[in-house]
Write an enzyme that holds these catalytic residues in place. Structure first.
Site, PDB file in Angstrom:
ATOM      1  N   LYS A 103      56.751  20.864 122.478  1.00 43.28           N
ATOM      2  CA  LYS A 103      57.106  22.291 122.588  1.00 43.28           C
ATOM      3  C   LYS A 103      57.499  22.683 123.992  1.00 43.28           C
ATOM      4  O   LYS A 103      58.378  23.516 124.205  1.00 43.28           O
ATOM      5  CB  LYS A 103      55.969  23.171 122.076  1.00 43.28           C
ATOM      6  CG  LYS A 103      54.619  22.914 122.705  1.00 43.28           C
ATOM      7  CD  LYS A 103      53.763  22.074 121.808  1.00 43.28           C
ATOM      8  CE  LYS A 103      52.647  21.376 122.539  1.00 43.28           C
ATOM      9  NZ  LYS A 103      51.490  21.134 121.726  1.00 43.28           N
ATOM     10  N   ILE A 134      51.839  23.645 110.172  1.00 41.30           N
ATOM     11  CA  ILE A 134      52.457  24.753 109.413  1.00 41.30           C
ATOM     12  C   ILE A 134      53.976  24.638 109.535  1.00 41.30           C
ATOM     13  O   ILE A 134      54.500  24.597 110.640  1.00 41.30           O
ATOM     14  CB  ILE A 134      52.032  26.128 109.973  1.00 41.30           C
ATOM     15  CG1 ILE A 134      50.509  26.265 110.026  1.00 41.30           C
ATOM     16  CG2 ILE A 134      52.651  27.257 109.164  1.00 41.30           C
ATOM     17  CD1 ILE A 134      50.044  27.583 110.632  1.00 41.30           C
ATOM     18  N   GLU A 188      45.820  20.016 125.028  1.00 41.30           N
ATOM     19  CA  GLU A 188      46.919  19.362 125.744  1.00 41.30           C
ATOM     20  C   GLU A 188      46.344  18.434 126.818  1.00 41.30           C
ATOM     21  O   GLU A 188      45.181  18.578 127.223  1.00 41.30           O
ATOM     22  CB  GLU A 188      47.785  20.425 126.432  1.00 41.30           C
ATOM     23  CG  GLU A 188      48.478  21.369 125.481  1.00 41.30           C
ATOM     24  CD  GLU A 188      49.353  20.645 124.494  1.00 41.30           C
ATOM     25  OE1 GLU A 188      50.294  19.968 124.893  1.00 41.30           O
ATOM     26  OE2 GLU A 188      49.071  20.741 123.292  1.00 41.30           O
ATOM     27  N   LYS A 203      55.493  27.942 122.313  1.00 41.61           N
ATOM     28  CA  LYS A 203      55.729  28.048 120.866  1.00 41.61           C
ATOM     29  C   LYS A 203      56.340  29.400 120.508  1.00 41.61           C
ATOM     30  O   LYS A 203      57.233  29.486 119.655  1.00 41.61           O
ATOM     31  CB  LYS A 203      54.404  27.829 120.126  1.00 41.61           C
ATOM     32  CG  LYS A 203      53.839  26.424 120.335  1.00 41.61           C
ATOM     33  CD  LYS A 203      52.388  26.333 119.916  1.00 41.61           C
ATOM     34  CE  LYS A 203      51.828  24.932 120.118  1.00 41.61           C
ATOM     35  NZ  LYS A 203      50.368  24.867 119.992  1.00 41.61           N
ATOM     36  N   GLY A 300      45.975  18.378 115.878  1.00 38.48           N
ATOM     37  CA  GLY A 300      45.316  17.228 115.260  1.00 38.48           C
ATOM     38  C   GLY A 300      46.335  16.209 114.785  1.00 38.48           C
ATOM     39  O   GLY A 300      47.518  16.533 114.574  1.00 38.48           O
TER      40      GLY A 300
END
Ligand code: HSE
Length: 433
Positions: A103, A134, A188, A203, A300
């Site tokens: 990202k 998601i 991170e 994001k 994860g």
């Protein structure tokens, strides 16, 4: 049908998860893709004990994967900026499609990367970069492509949500919960990215570009982390009927686009207030569909691998005609708008204020006068009994919607009062409606 050959660079949490899920679900993935998806080559400085790579070619130099003529799709899961960018650019230059979970790289260098990909007629896909498992990129870019998006708001950092949840529910200390999030592979490499909101801002930048058809503009977004949220704030918010969540908010208005990441009080009755632990959630408000909400694990190994593999499958389906794939930001590149990103001072929100003040007659009066002189309307107010140890009391105020710059002006006047100790805590409030 000819198989599609994948090279995975980086065999850490996400790369390892991708290897394992691609291997485990090879049959169903091939059935969906219409052709086998084979892991052809891995580039990793070290092995991952969770992955059985016995029959897979491994190079210690990740750039070997980008140069490998057998590889069709390079999966970048090393993270970071410089090496990852060099790797992706080299892969594009060699005509490879790219899937990345990075990202930071997309938010800060995506415009340049997409341009390079366009010139080489290859696809760069990044579903895993936002909200882990998601499929929010696909939702915004494809599922909601008939809509004008009004606003979106998300809990988009699993580590931050995990920390706030554990602090609130179990009164655990911040550092202790952060350590656990690191051990679980959520955080991170540099956890200040999680804690100070930088990861969430990456994001948000990406989602806002797809939602509103604007170029990626990470450096214009406002970012505030969770490191200053205290257990007392969580408790006072609860007493007022709110929960504190770390939100990324993007809103389109006539004046411009708001892009902001900060801790936020949300009414406890709103679904978003009840998204706990490492879960992420994104609410999108759009003109045709109304409101949608997606919830799922935001970090994860396998949840993120799920998104990486969805991108691989998408690319494999259009590999013969990459020009037919959606544009990276959904909108045609010549259709992106230069809508202004509003400075935070020009945005409007309600606010929770916590003022640590000496318990003297007239203090409350002085504070409320400053607010009233600035045209700031108080919605609710309470004073907590002074602590015996220092004689100072917490005064908690909820304001109605106020222009940020006006509130800043009032807060600096309050902070200059002799009876007020330290900076005023300000947490923005969102009704989420
Ligand atoms: N550190 C990130 C998080 C990982 O906690 O959400 C997923 O992007």
């Amino acid at each position: 049908m000819k198989p599609v050959k994948v090279g995975i660079c980086g065999l850490g949490t996400v790369g390892g998860g991708t290897f394992n899920v691609l291997t485990r679900n090879a049959e169903s993935i091939a059935a969906r893709t219409g052709r086998p998806v084979i892991i052809e080559h891995i580039g990793a400085r070290r092995d991952n004990p969770a992955c059985d790579t016995t029959n897979t070619k491994i190079s210690r130099d990740i750039f070997d994967v980008a140069r490998d003529p057998e590889v069709d799709i390079l999966v970048e899961t090393i993270g970071g900026y410089d090496v990852a960018k060099e790797l992706i650019m080299l892969a594009i230059d060699h005509g490879k499609h790219v899937v990345t979970a990075n990202k930071a790289l997309i938010a800060e260098h995506g415009n340049e990367i997409f341009q390079a990909a366009r010139e080489k007629n290859v696809i760069v896909a990044y579903e895993a970069a936002v909200a882990g498992g998601i499929p929010v990129i696909k939702c915004l870019r494809e599922g909601l492509s008939g809509n004008k998006i009004n606003w979106l708001a998300g809990i988009i950092n699993g580590t931050g949500n995990f920390i706030l949840t554990e602090m609130g529910d179990k009164s655990r200390p911040f550092e202790d919960v952060l350590k656990e999030a690191q051990e679980l592979g959520y955080a991170e490499a540099d956890p200040t990215f999680d804690v100070e909101g930088i990861d969430a801002c990456h994001k948000l930048t990406i989602m806002a570009s797809i939602a509103f058809g604007i170029p990626l503009q990470f450096n214009k977004a406002y970012t505030e982390g969770i490191s200053k949220v205290t257990p007392a704030d969580i408790q006072y918010a609860e007493e007022l009927g709110y929960r504190i969540k770390h939100l990324g908010i993007a809103r389109h208005s006539e004046k411009g686009v708001e892009l902001r990441v900060h801790p936020t009080l949300i009414p406890a009755s709103r679904p978003m207030a009840n998204i706990n632990g490492v879960l992420n959630a994104v609410v999108i408000n759009a003109d045709a569909v109304g409101e949608t909400m997606q919830v799922g694990p935001g970090a994860g190994a396998e949840p993120t691998a799920s998104s990486v593999i969805a991108d691989i499958v998408d690319i494999a389906r259009t590999i013969e005609s990459p020009a037919t794939a959606p544009q990276p930001l959904g909108f045609g590149v010549d259709k992106l708008q230069d809508t202004e990103v509003l400075p935070i001072g020009e945005t409007y929100s309600s606010a929770y204020l916590r003022i640590h003040a000496d318990d003297h007659p007239g203090v409350m009066n002085a504070i409320t006068r400053i607010l009233s002189d600035n045209g700031i309307n108080i919605d609710a107010m309470t004073q907590k009994a002074a602590r015996e140890s220092d004689g100072f009391a917490d005064i908690v105020i909820l304001t109605h919607k106020t222009r940020e710059a006006t509130l800043n002006h009032a807060l600096s006047a309050i902070e200059q009062l002799d009876d007020v100790q330290g900076p005023v805590t300000r947490i923005r409030v969102e009704a989420m409606a």
